[in-house]
Design an enzyme around this catalytic site. Structure first.
Site, PDB file in Angstrom:
ATOM      1  N   ASP A 141      -1.921  36.005   3.446  1.00 48.27           N
ATOM      2  CA  ASP A 141      -3.066  36.215   4.325  1.00 48.27           C
ATOM      3  C   ASP A 141      -3.610  34.836   4.687  1.00 48.27           C
ATOM      4  OD1 ASP A 141      -5.516  36.681   5.497  1.00 48.27           O
ATOM      5  OD2 ASP A 141      -6.300  37.955   3.909  1.00 48.27           O
ATOM      6  N   LYS A 151     -11.531  33.330  12.984  1.00 51.57           N
ATOM      7  CA  LYS A 151     -11.955  32.105  12.314  1.00 51.57           C
ATOM      8  C   LYS A 151     -11.361  30.863  12.975  1.00 51.57           C
ATOM      9  CE  LYS A 151     -12.234  34.725   8.025  1.00 51.57           C
ATOM     10  NZ  LYS A 151     -13.654  35.067   8.121  1.00 51.57           N
ATOM     11  N   TRP A 189     -10.929  38.938  -0.867  1.00 49.91           N
ATOM     12  CA  TRP A 189      -9.927  39.487   0.054  1.00 49.91           C
ATOM     13  C   TRP A 189      -8.627  39.815  -0.667  1.00 49.91           C
ATOM     14  CZ3 TRP A 189     -12.704  41.193   3.593  1.00 49.91           C
ATOM     15  CH2 TRP A 189     -13.802  40.477   4.070  1.00 49.91           C
TER      16      TRP A 189
END
Length: 358
Positions: A166, A190, A99
């Site tokens: 993030d 999540k 990511w």
């Protein structure tokens, strides 16, 4: 047979969230309509939006000079929105996984990207240390938790430049000092809500500093001015997020959840370290994720990987197969994961050990 959901995302949600959202899908706030079909500008949903933002602020102790946004596009859209809004000439990025690599790729469209460190050399199984962050960078970006590789950064950076993080997979799982950050963002699927929602916490004074024109929908100021309602927001995921925040507050808030998460992760890591059939992929204990526990078959047992996956699946362990890029196994143990499910996985590992240990 009870299913134990170890999926990395979309992932387990509190039963409270599922039940309350299901009720609202049938009848939202006594309107006789589903939350999926009401106007986002109606008073009933405006109240949901306001309460969700308020609980975000309360649970994370967000200062008044920050805005809380709920947007579409997931965390991946933020990979370009961040540099679009913040990068004037260059930015610093820490590369700890897939990511952050994707974020780096997008950042390069807007200026110079300084990769301050990377753990790619060993398939991202550690967090780099001892690197320097350029003082003249417009911001420093990192990913706090790496779902694929099972590493996590559990500290707040104290820098003179804006810190962008993030936190898709560990938001609300541990205490943070929001005042140390310029932007915190993430996908909700999540630890918060169903897929389709992204959250952004942004310090207002770091905006409006770039010279480039920013498309309306990619400008954070647009969504601050519009109260996250410039366009139709992801209504149902926001409603679900509100239920999760209520559940979290009832559990004692982020501090209480952090303690629970540390205990849950310790149980599973202790078993991985003890069991001769398995071994962890992240050897440095301080780098191990509390959210995504990654492990493989130990030396001499590699040929049993498929057997264990089939055995564990038959015992109700769902989605423990590791990411396709690394293999092995991954147990994602987000906030909503009960200790009972972790114990069930441990029992499964021990039973497998008894029948296969050499």
């Amino acid at each position: 047979m009870k299913k134990h959901n170890f999926s990395a995302g979309p992932s387990i949600l509190p039963q409270f969230t599922i039940e309350k959202t299901a009720e609202a899908i049938k009848d939202f706030a006594g309107t006789g309509l589903s939350v999926m079909e009401v106007s986002h500008r109606g008073k009933e949903f405006v109240a949901v939006m306001e309460e969700t933002q308020a609980l975000f602020r309360e649970l994370l102790n967000i200062p008044d000079n920050y805005s809380v946004l709920f947007l579409g596009g997931g965390a991946s859209l933020q990979f370009c929105m961040v540099p679009y809004n913040l990068m004037k000439t260059k930015a610093a990025y820490l590369n700890t996984g897939s990511w952050s690599s994707k974020a780096i790729k997008e950042g390069k469209f807007f200026g110079e990207v300084v990769e301050v460190a990377s753990s790619k050399d060993t398939v991202y199984n550690y967090i780099p240390k001892g690197y320097e962050i350029p003082a003249d960078a417009d911001y420093f970006h990192y990913t706090s938790n790496n779902t694929i590789y099972g590493t996590q950064i559990r500290k707040d950076f104290d820098l003179d430049i804006p810190v962008v993080c993030d936190m898709s997979s560990d938001i609300f799982s541990r205490q943070i000092d929001v005042s140390k950050y310029g932007i915190i963002y993430g996908g909700a699927q999540k630890n918060l809500a169903p897929a389709g929602l992204a959250f952004v916490i942004v310090r207002n004074d770091i905006l409006g500093k770039v010279d480039r024109p920013i498309p309306t929908m990619l400008n954070y100021q647009t969504h601050i001015d519009g109260g996250s309602m410039f366009n139709t927001p992801p209504v149902t995921p926001i409603y679900a997020a509100l239920q999760t925040l209520k559940w979290l507050k009832e559990k004692g808030g982020v501090a209480a959840m952090e303690k629970i998460n540390e205990e849950k992760a310790a149980l599973l890591y202790d078993e991985i370290d003890r069991n001769p059939v398995f071994k962890g992929t992240v050897l440095n204990k301080e780098d191990r994720s509390l959210m995504n526990v990654c492990f493989i078959m130990n030396d001499g047992y590699q040929e049993l990987e498929k057997d264990f996956l089939e055995f564990a699946t038959a015992k109700g362990m769902s989605a423990i197969k590791g990411h396709r890029s690394v293999g092995g196994f991954r147990a994602s143990i987000y906030n909503a994961m009960p200790k009972e499910s972790i114990q069930a996985l441990i029992d499964c590992m021990q039973e497998f050990e008894k029948t296969h240990v050499k």
